[in-house]
Write an enzyme that holds these catalytic residues in place. Structure first.
Site, PDB file in Angstrom:
ATOM      1  N   GLY A  13     -17.223 -24.268   7.416  1.00 17.84           N
ATOM      2  CA  GLY A  13     -16.521 -23.057   7.002  1.00 17.84           C
ATOM      3  C   GLY A  13     -17.447 -22.067   6.329  1.00 17.84           C
ATOM      4  O   GLY A  13     -18.290 -22.435   5.515  1.00 17.84           O
ATOM      5  N   PHE A  16     -15.569 -17.767   1.492  1.00 13.20           N
ATOM      6  CA  PHE A  16     -16.291 -17.590   0.227  1.00 13.20           C
ATOM      7  C   PHE A  16     -16.953 -18.890  -0.228  1.00 13.20           C
ATOM      8  O   PHE A  16     -18.105 -18.893  -0.653  1.00 13.20           O
ATOM      9  CB  PHE A  16     -15.344 -17.082  -0.862  1.00 13.20           C
ATOM     10  CG  PHE A  16     -15.035 -15.621  -0.740  1.00 13.20           C
ATOM     11  CD1 PHE A  16     -16.025 -14.673  -0.957  1.00 13.20           C
ATOM     12  CD2 PHE A  16     -13.764 -15.190  -0.403  1.00 13.20           C
ATOM     13  CE1 PHE A  16     -15.757 -13.319  -0.848  1.00 13.20           C
ATOM     14  CE2 PHE A  16     -13.479 -13.834  -0.296  1.00 13.20           C
ATOM     15  CZ  PHE A  16     -14.474 -12.896  -0.512  1.00 13.20           C
ATOM     16  N   GLY A  17     -16.224 -20.025  -0.133  1.00  7.30           N
ATOM     17  CA  GLY A  17     -16.785 -21.295  -0.576  1.00  7.30           C
ATOM     18  C   GLY A  17     -18.038 -21.660   0.201  1.00  7.30           C
ATOM     19  O   GLY A  17     -19.084 -21.972  -0.376  1.00  7.30           O
ATOM     20  N   VAL A  81     -14.274 -27.149  13.800  1.00  4.80           N
ATOM     21  CA  VAL A  81     -14.462 -28.548  13.416  1.00  4.80           C
ATOM     22  C   VAL A  81     -13.146 -29.297  13.560  1.00  4.80           C
ATOM     23  O   VAL A  81     -12.129 -28.909  12.980  1.00  4.80           O
ATOM     24  CB  VAL A  81     -15.001 -28.659  11.981  1.00  4.80           C
ATOM     25  CG1 VAL A  81     -15.034 -30.124  11.543  1.00  4.80           C
ATOM     26  CG2 VAL A  81     -16.393 -28.046  11.899  1.00  4.80           C
ATOM     27  N   GLU A 177       0.205  -6.149  -1.442  1.00  8.59           N
ATOM     28  CA  GLU A 177      -0.714  -5.121  -0.952  1.00  8.59           C
ATOM     29  C   GLU A 177      -0.304  -4.646   0.438  1.00  8.59           C
ATOM     30  O   GLU A 177      -0.361  -3.457   0.755  1.00  8.59           O
ATOM     31  CB  GLU A 177      -2.147  -5.667  -0.963  1.00  8.59           C
ATOM     32  CG  GLU A 177      -2.639  -5.850  -2.403  1.00  8.59           C
ATOM     33  CD  GLU A 177      -4.006  -6.504  -2.546  1.00  8.59           C
ATOM     34  OE1 GLU A 177      -4.280  -7.482  -1.821  1.00  8.59           O
ATOM     35  OE2 GLU A 177      -4.791  -6.044  -3.390  1.00  8.59           O
ATOM     36  N   ALA A 322     -10.400 -16.102  -4.410  1.00  8.44           N
ATOM     37  CA  ALA A 322     -11.803 -15.985  -4.019  1.00  8.44           C
ATOM     38  C   ALA A 322     -12.747 -16.479  -5.109  1.00  8.44           C
ATOM     39  O   ALA A 322     -13.729 -17.166  -4.826  1.00  8.44           O
ATOM     40  CB  ALA A 322     -12.119 -14.526  -3.665  1.00  8.44           C
TER      41      ALA A 322
END
Lengths: 451, 451
Positions: A13, A16-17, A81, A177, A322
Site C-alpha cells: 500500500g 499515507f502509511g 495484494v 465536505e 491521515a
C-alpha cells in the site's frame, strides 16, 4: 558478507502509511519493495474536490514511483495484494491482466487501508457509491454532473426531482465536505446554464445515525458546521438511521423515504479481505470492524517482522485519519531501521494529535486544535495553509492554487468533463448507432424522457 | 404574431463547427438547441496532451452549457443523435440510460464530425485505440503508462520489449504529436523511476502508407519534422502499409512484423452512421469516405434547411481541420441569421487557409503559413501563441500554462493517475479479492509475470 542478501522490506500500500514508512527507510540498509494496487499515492483529504470538479485526478494523485524516484533502495510494483504467506514470508499480488506474482520479504509493512462498511447489507453497497479512490471520485463526479443533465431532459417533474436529490450517508469529514461542495455546484456553479430546471432547487441531504455531524470534532465545531451547512442549503439529518437503499432512493427508520438518484455512502469502516487472511495466518486479534489489533510497536502479536500501520491498525481507539497513518508509517520505518543498524528498540508508538479540520464550504471550515477551536474564515485559511503544506511538493501545487482561485474566488469548476462511457452514451470512436447496454447506464433507473 | 413560434435551429454536435455555428446565432431571432453526445466541447488539437499526461481532461474540454451560458436563446441537451427525420424535421437522440427523445427543427446544422476509418477491417478497430475524444485520451494515457508498469513486472525479455513498443499508424498531426510526446515520456519523464527496465529503451514506431509524414504540410516541413522525430528517438516508417493488426502487434506489407502491446490508429477518416442516414433521406451525394457533399452555401442539395459543417462536409477537397470547422460553422450561423432577418443571401462559403502547424516535441514545431515556413523553436513559439489564443478563455488557460511549464521547461507529467478500472485491477471500494475478469484487462494479451 559474500552471498548474504540485503534485508528485504515489502510495503503493502502506498497511501499515507506506506508512503511515510517507505520514506523512513530511505537510508536503511535494506531493499524496499512497495506494492500498490494503483500507480498512484492519493492525497485522500482532497479527493472530494476531484469528485466535485475543483481539482483534476493528477492534482491529488502522485505516481508512486515518482515519490521514490530519488530513493535508490526502493522499487515500486503495480499489483493488487491478495495474500500473505507468513510462514514462507511471501506476498502474493495480482498484476494487471490477472496473473499472480510473488514478492518475498524479511520484514513486512501492511498499510493496505480500509474499505467502506455496509453493515452486512449488500444492497447498500450495490446502490451507493463511496469516495475512497480516484476511481470513486471520477465516477461520482460524472454522476453528480450527469444528474443535472438528466433532470434537464426529464418531462416528469417527480423524476426530475429524483435526479436533483443527492443523499450522502455518513457525516464524517468526507460526507460534510462533499455535501458542502455539491451545494456550491448547485447554487454557485450551475445556475444560468440550465433552461428548464433551476439547479439551485437541488436537494442535498446529509444523513447520519449519530446525533451530530463530525462526531470526532468538538460539539462546538459540529454545531458551527451544521449551521453553515444549513445556511448553504444542505439538509442535515442526524440521529437518522438508513434502513434500506434501492435504485431510486433511501429509507429511514420510521418509514420516511427520500427519492434520490445519487446516493453516496461514507459511513462505517471495514477491513479489506487481506486483513482477515493475515489475522487468520498469524492468529492476531481483530476488532469488530476486522482491523488488526497491534502491539504498542505496531507489530502483529508474535510476529515482530509484520507491522500494520494506518487505518488497518487497531490500537487504543486511534481514529482512521491521515495523521495517524503518517506518524505510524514513519514509526514503523524508523523501527526497522533501528533494528537493522543494531540500535536498541525505541519507545512504543505514541500518536501526537495535531487536531481535526474539515471544510464546509468556500471560506468556511471548522478546526479543533489542541484546545483551540476555529470556525468560519479563520478555519478556512488554516485549512488552506495546512493542505497547501501537505500537498505533494512541486509540480501540481501551483496548478492546485489556480484551481482553488477559480472555484472559490470565482464560481467555476475547472474539471467537468464526463466521458461518454461514464454517461452511458456511445463513444464517437466507433460511431456506434446502438443505444448503450443498460448496464452502462450511469444510474440504475430512469423514467421516460421523450417529449 | 400571437401563436407564431420562433424559428427553431437544432445543432447536432458541439465540436468546433457546432460551437461557432451556435455562437453566430447568438443574436438571431431563433431558439437554438445544441444536442451533443457528451457534456463538453473538446479542444481537439490538444487532446494528445491529455493522452500523454500534460493536460487534464478539463483543460481541453469545456462544458457545452458553460459555453452558451450567456446566450439566452440557446439551450443544451445531452444526447447521442441517432437519426434525422427530414420530412417531419425532427432529430432523434438517445439520453443517458438509453431512452430516445425527439427535438423538432426548422433549420438543422449537422456538425457531427467524423470517426476513424479502418478501411473495412474490423480487426484494425478491435486491436487499436484511436484518439478523437476525451474517452480515447484517458484510455490511451492509461495504456501508455500501464505498458511501462507491465514491462517492469515482466520476467520474459521479449514480453517486456512488446510492452515497451508503441506503434502509431497514421502520420498526420495527431500521429506525429503523439509519437513525439510518447518519446518525451520515455526519454525525459520516466528514466530514474524504474529499477528493472530502462524506459528510454522504448521503441516508438510511426507508420504511414504515404511516402512522407504530415502530407498536408509542405515537403520541407515534413522533412524537418521527420528529422526532429528521429533525433528524439522515433522510428519513422513512411511508405509502409499495415496489412494486419492483432492483440500483440502489427504486420506490414512485405511481411515484417512489429510486436507491440500499444497500438494507436490515427489513419483515415470515415463518416459516422448518421451521415448515411441523412444522405439516404435527402438523396445527398457522399464522397468515398461517406461525407456529405454540400452546396457552395454548405447546405444539402435540395434541402436549404439542412447545413453540414466541419469534418462531415465534403467540399472542394477542404481538409478536416479545426479552421475549416470554425469558419464553416460561423458561415452557417450567419447565413441562417441573414435569412431570418430578411437580408439577401451572402457569398458562397470561402475557406481562408491560415496555415498548418504541428508540434513535434518541446521547443520544436513545424508551421506552414501562407508562404512562410517555420520550424524548430520559432515554430514552437508560434504554436504556443496560437494555442494559447484559441484555448477557451478564462479559467483553464492559467492552469494550462502551469502544466506546460511543468512538462516542457521541466520533465514532469502532471496527470499520470491511472484508475484501478483502467489498469484492470480491483477497486479498493469493495475490497474484492478476486482477480479482475480478463475483459477488464488493459491489453488483450500478456505473458507470465510470476517470479
Amino acid at each position: 558478507m559474500i552471498g548474504q542478501q540485503r534485508h528485504r522490506v515489502v510495503v503493502i500500500g502506498a497511501g499515507f502509511g506506506g508512503k511515510y514508512a517507505t520514506r523512513a527507510l530511505r537510508k536503511a540498509p535494506a531493499d524496499v519493495t512497495v506494492v500498490n494496487g494503483t500507480n498512484h499515492h492519493v492525497f485522500e483529504p482532497l479527493i472530494y474536490q476531484v469528485a466535485t470538479g475543483v481539482l483534476s485526478p493528477g492534482e491529488v494523485a502522485t505516481p508512486v514511483r515518482e515519490l521514490f524516484r530519488r530513493q535508490p533502495n526502493t522499487e515500486t510494483l503495480l499489483g493488487w495484494v491478495t495474500d500473505v504467506d507468513v510462514d514462507n514470508r511471501t506476498v502474493t499480488a495480482t498484476a494487471p491482466g490477472g496473473l499472480p506474482y510473488q514478492v518475498p520479504y524479511d520484514t513486512l509493512i501492511v498499510a493496505a487501508g480500509t474499505t467502506q462498511s455496509y453493515f452486512g447489507n449488500d444492497r447498500f453497497a450495490e446502490h451507493t457509491i463511496s469516495l475512497k479512490s480516484v476511481d470513486d471520485a471520477v465516477e461520482l463526479r460524472s454522476r453528480i454532473l450527469t444528474a443535472f443533465e438528466m433532470a434537464e431532459l426529464e418531462t416528469d417533474p417527480a423524476a426530475a426531482a429524483r435526479w436533483l436529490t443527492f443523499v450522502i450517508v455518513g457525516a464524517g469529514p468526507t460526507g460534510v465536505e462533499l455535501a458542502g461542495q455539491i451545494a456550491e455546484i448547485a447554487h454557485r456553479t450551475l445556475p444560468g446554464e440550465y433552461r428548464r430546471i433551476d439547479p439551485a432547487q437541488a436537494r442535498i441531504v446529509l444523513i447520519d445515525a449519530v446525533d451530530r455531524i463530525l462526531p470526532t470534532f468538538t460539539p462546538g465545531s459540529s454545531a458551527a458546521a451544521t449551521e453553515r451547512l444549513r445556511r448553504i442549503g444542505v439538509e442535515v439529518r442526524v440521529g437518522a438511521r438508513v434502513t434500506d437503499v434501492d435504485a431510486a432512493g433511501v429509507e429511514l427508520a420510521g418509514g420516511e423515504r427520500i427519492d434520490a438518484m445519487t446516493r453516496v455512502w461514507s459511513a462505517g469502516v471495514a477491513a479489506p479481505p487481506l486483513a482477515a487472511r493475515i489475522a487468520e495466518a498469524t492468529g492476531a486479534p481483530v476488532d469488530r470492524t476486522g482491523r488488526i489489533r497491534v502491539e504498542p510497536d505496531l507489530t502483529v502479536p508474535g510476529h515482530p517482522e509484520i507491522f500494520v500501520v494506518g487505518d488497518l491498525a487497531s490500537m487504543d481507539g486511534l481514529p482512521g485519519v491521515a495523521q495517524v497513518s503518517i506518524q505510524g508509517g514513519t514509526y514503523a520505518g524508523r523501527t526497522i531501521r533501528r533494528r537493522l543498524t543494531g540500535r536498541p528498540a525505541g519507545k512504543p508508538f505514541h500518536y501526537f494529535d495535531k487536531g481535526n479540520i474539515a471544510t464546509v464550504s468556500r471560506f468556511s471550515a471548522v478546526a479543533d486544535l489542541r484546545g483551540l477551536r476555529l470556525s468560519g474564515l479563520a478555519g478556512w485559511l488554516l485549512w488552506l495553509g495546512v493542505h497547501w503544506a501537505y500537498l505533494p511538493k512541486g509540480r501540481n501545487r501551483a496548478s492546485s492554487l489556480v484551481r482553488w482561485a477559480v472555484a472559490f474566488l470565482g464560481s467555476g469548476r475547472p474539471e467537468r468533463a464526463v466521458t461518454a462511457r461514464q454517461a452511458g452514451l456511445p463513444s464517437t470512436q466507433r460511431g456506434d448507432l446502438r443505444p448503450p447496454a443498460s448496464h452502462n447506464s450511469p444510474h440504475e433507473q430512469h423514467s421516460s424522457t421523450t417529449w
